[in-house]
Design an enzyme around this catalytic site. Sequence first.
Site, PDB file in Angstrom:
ATOM      1  N   SER A  19       0.818  -1.224   0.000  1.00  0.00           N
ATOM      2  CA  SER A  19       0.000   0.000   0.000  1.00  0.00           C
ATOM      3  C   SER A  19       0.850   1.272   0.000  1.00  0.00           C
ATOM      4  CB  SER A  19      -0.922   0.004   1.223  1.00  0.00           C
ATOM      5  OG  SER A  19      -1.617   1.238   1.263  1.00  0.00           O
ATOM      6  N   LYS A  70     -13.728  -3.946   1.321  1.00  0.00           N
ATOM      7  CA  LYS A  70     -14.546  -2.752   1.069  1.00  0.00           C
ATOM      8  C   LYS A  70     -16.048  -2.988   1.237  1.00  0.00           C
ATOM      9  CE  LYS A  70     -11.344  -0.331  -1.933  1.00  0.00           C
ATOM     10  NZ  LYS A  70     -11.193   0.510  -3.118  1.00  0.00           N
ATOM     11  N   ASN A  91     -14.548   2.880   1.419  1.00  0.00           N
ATOM     12  CA  ASN A  91     -13.080   2.930   1.468  1.00  0.00           C
ATOM     13  C   ASN A  91     -12.556   3.877   2.542  1.00  0.00           C
ATOM     14  OD1 ASN A  91     -13.374   5.517   0.389  1.00  0.00           O
ATOM     15  ND2 ASN A  91     -11.595   5.292  -0.945  1.00  0.00           N
ATOM     16  N   GLY A 131     -15.294  -5.058 -17.101  1.00  0.00           N
ATOM     17  CA  GLY A 131     -15.235  -5.667 -15.768  1.00  0.00           C
ATOM     18  C   GLY A 131     -16.505  -5.366 -15.005  1.00  0.00           C
ATOM     19  N   ALA A 132     -16.956  -6.318 -14.218  1.00  0.00           N
ATOM     20  CA  ALA A 132     -18.226  -6.129 -13.504  1.00  0.00           C
ATOM     21  C   ALA A 132     -18.105  -6.544 -12.032  1.00  0.00           C
ATOM     22  CB  ALA A 132     -19.332  -6.920 -14.196  1.00  0.00           C
ATOM     23  N   GLY A 133     -16.934  -6.324 -11.460  1.00  0.00           N
ATOM     24  CA  GLY A 133     -16.744  -6.630 -10.038  1.00  0.00           C
ATOM     25  C   GLY A 133     -16.878  -5.382  -9.180  1.00  0.00           C
ATOM     26  N   ALA A 135     -14.744  -3.098  -8.343  1.00  0.00           N
ATOM     27  CA  ALA A 135     -14.099  -1.876  -8.851  1.00  0.00           C
ATOM     28  C   ALA A 135     -15.047  -1.122  -9.787  1.00  0.00           C
ATOM     29  CB  ALA A 135     -12.806  -2.225  -9.563  1.00  0.00           C
ATOM     30  N   ARG A 156     -16.382 -10.359 -19.319  1.00  0.00           N
ATOM     31  CA  ARG A 156     -16.119 -11.695 -19.874  1.00  0.00           C
ATOM     32  C   ARG A 156     -17.333 -12.587 -19.623  1.00  0.00           C
ATOM     33  NH1 ARG A 156     -10.764 -14.044 -17.284  1.00  0.00           N
ATOM     34  NH2 ARG A 156     -12.148 -13.952 -15.474  1.00  0.00           N
TER      35      ARG A 156
END
Length: 285
Positions: A19, A70, A91, A131-133, A135, A156
Amino acid sequence: MNIIAKEQYGVLGDPISHSQSPAIHNLFASQLHQTINYKAFHVIQDELKKFIAEYKKRGGKGLNVTLPHKTAVMEYIDEISPRAAKAGAVNTLIFDENKIIGDNTDGIGLINDLENNFHHNIKNKNILIIGAGGASRGIISPLMEKEPSSLTITNRTASKANRLVSRFQQYLNIDACGIDALKPNQPYDIIINATSAGVTSTSIDFPCFIIAKNTICYDLSYESSPTQFMLWAMKNGAECAIQGWGMLIEQAAESYLIWKKIRPDTSAILKQLNINASSQVLRRL
Ligand code: ATR
């Protein structure tokens, strides 16, 4: 002697050793002539509840929360900000006198970087998120509030993109499809890589026809050198490709603002972190 204890802040995650948040927040504090004690804490899922309770007991003022906590952390807070509720992720934790408030500065961090640092406005643009997570979920509402012409989420696994979009039905100009169903001859103005391919070091396979010569590509992940998504974007003729260092610094500045009621100047931080500007952004010659 009058000893004033430093206010305690920190970031928790698993893993956490990579980090940059302690370095960024300490740079903010020294820029503003403030003293804070900002530490990184390695906290595994099973210890999350206990850690937060103990941190509160010890008088901690605030925490940043990073992967993979998160969403899980939402169980242990007393209040959630509207933007964190929309993102379904937290966050930033604020330890108030008697309650813990959860907020989310990731989305505004991305917007600040794109619009203020790189001068790429979102209004009236056709945006593609890959992307579909988690984030992606965190950036959808902040992007929609900037009134793009359209926002497409592609993934995907198409069903995951469809499920994600169904949470945002209040917006009319948002849709979803599988990566294999993206339409040829329909490039996007801004393409955001929100997959975890960079973190997990797996290869990407996106169709090159989503890029036109004025396309801006933005990778939410960041590394010390250009990411594979940036290299892919430039190889296929994008105008420029940016990785998420600026978003990281901007989200941190927004957390600092919430905690300390003053916003640090972010313009010099990238240099102070020794991040090479020529790997943060690639531009077509
Ligand atoms: P995060 O919270 O970081 O977004 P996640 O919830 O595990 O992590 O989601 C990861 C996303 O990256 C998913 O959309 C995943 O696609 P699938 O749903 O099809 O698995 C996407 N992803 C990860 N690696 C990828 C790769 N190599 N190519 C394309 N998509 C990838």
